[in-house]
Design a protein around this motif. Structure first.
Motif, PDB file in Angstrom:
ATOM      1  N   ILE A  55      -8.745 -19.497   2.550  1.00  0.00           N
ATOM      2  CA  ILE A  55      -8.550 -19.113   1.149  1.00  0.00           C
ATOM      3  C   ILE A  55      -9.060 -20.255   0.278  1.00  0.00           C
ATOM      4  N   GLU A  56     -10.088 -19.956  -0.533  1.00  0.00           N
ATOM      5  CA  GLU A  56     -10.686 -20.974  -1.387  1.00  0.00           C
ATOM      6  C   GLU A  56      -9.867 -21.162  -2.653  1.00  0.00           C
ATOM      7  N   VAL A  57      -9.629 -22.423  -3.006  1.00  0.00           N
ATOM      8  CA  VAL A  57      -8.947 -22.766  -4.257  1.00  0.00           C
ATOM      9  C   VAL A  57      -9.820 -23.761  -5.010  1.00  0.00           C
ATOM     10  N   LYS A  58      -9.741 -23.703  -6.331  1.00  0.00           N
ATOM     11  CA  LYS A  58     -10.579 -24.544  -7.196  1.00  0.00           C
ATOM     12  C   LYS A  58      -9.687 -25.335  -8.131  1.00  0.00           C
ATOM     13  N   SER A  59     -10.026 -26.587  -8.357  1.00  0.00           N
ATOM     14  CA  SER A  59      -9.255 -27.414  -9.287  1.00  0.00           C
ATOM     15  C   SER A  59      -9.561 -27.002 -10.726  1.00  0.00           C
ATOM     16  N   ASP A  64     -13.654 -36.874  -6.046  1.00  0.00           N
ATOM     17  CA  ASP A  64     -12.522 -35.960  -6.126  1.00  0.00           C
ATOM     18  C   ASP A  64     -12.928 -34.567  -5.658  1.00  0.00           C
ATOM     19  N   ILE A  65     -11.977 -33.861  -5.037  1.00  0.00           N
ATOM     20  CA  ILE A  65     -12.249 -32.518  -4.530  1.00  0.00           C
ATOM     21  C   ILE A  65     -12.276 -31.516  -5.677  1.00  0.00           C
ATOM     22  N   GLU A  66     -13.328 -30.732  -5.752  1.00  0.00           N
ATOM     23  CA  GLU A  66     -13.480 -29.669  -6.752  1.00  0.00           C
ATOM     24  C   GLU A  66     -12.989 -28.334  -6.191  1.00  0.00           C
ATOM     25  N   LYS A  67     -13.438 -28.007  -4.968  1.00  0.00           N
ATOM     26  CA  LYS A  67     -13.033 -26.779  -4.283  1.00  0.00           C
ATOM     27  C   LYS A  67     -12.670 -27.123  -2.851  1.00  0.00           C
TER      28      LYS A  67
END
Length: 71
Positions: free
Chosen positions: A7-11, A56-59
């Motif tokens: 499941i992809e999540v985005k900041s 930093d993590i974007e997705k």
């Protein structure tokens, strides 16, 4: 046999701070994990998919696994 689900999540932008400047958060992340666990999936971790120039993590993709029902 195991089933695996990603499941992809985005900041999302959450404000401005000192140091690196803008702040980003993963809103609702715990809710997604909780809901999947309640559906019988085990949380296994995450994989970063996109990062910013600051590192930093974007997705990221959350990884879930469960046993497949055998008939």
């Amino acid at each position: 046999m195991k089933q695996v689900k990603f499941i992809e999540v985005k900041s999302e932008l959450s404000g401005y701070g000192l140091g690196k400047g803008t702040r980003y958060t993963f809103e609702g992340l715990e809710k997604v994990i909780y809901e999947m666990i309640m559906k019988g999936w085990d949380y296994k971790g995450y994989v970063p998919k996109e990062t910013r120039g600051t590192g930093d993590i974007e997705k990221m993709s959350l990884i879930f696994q469960k046993d497949e029902l055998e008939e």
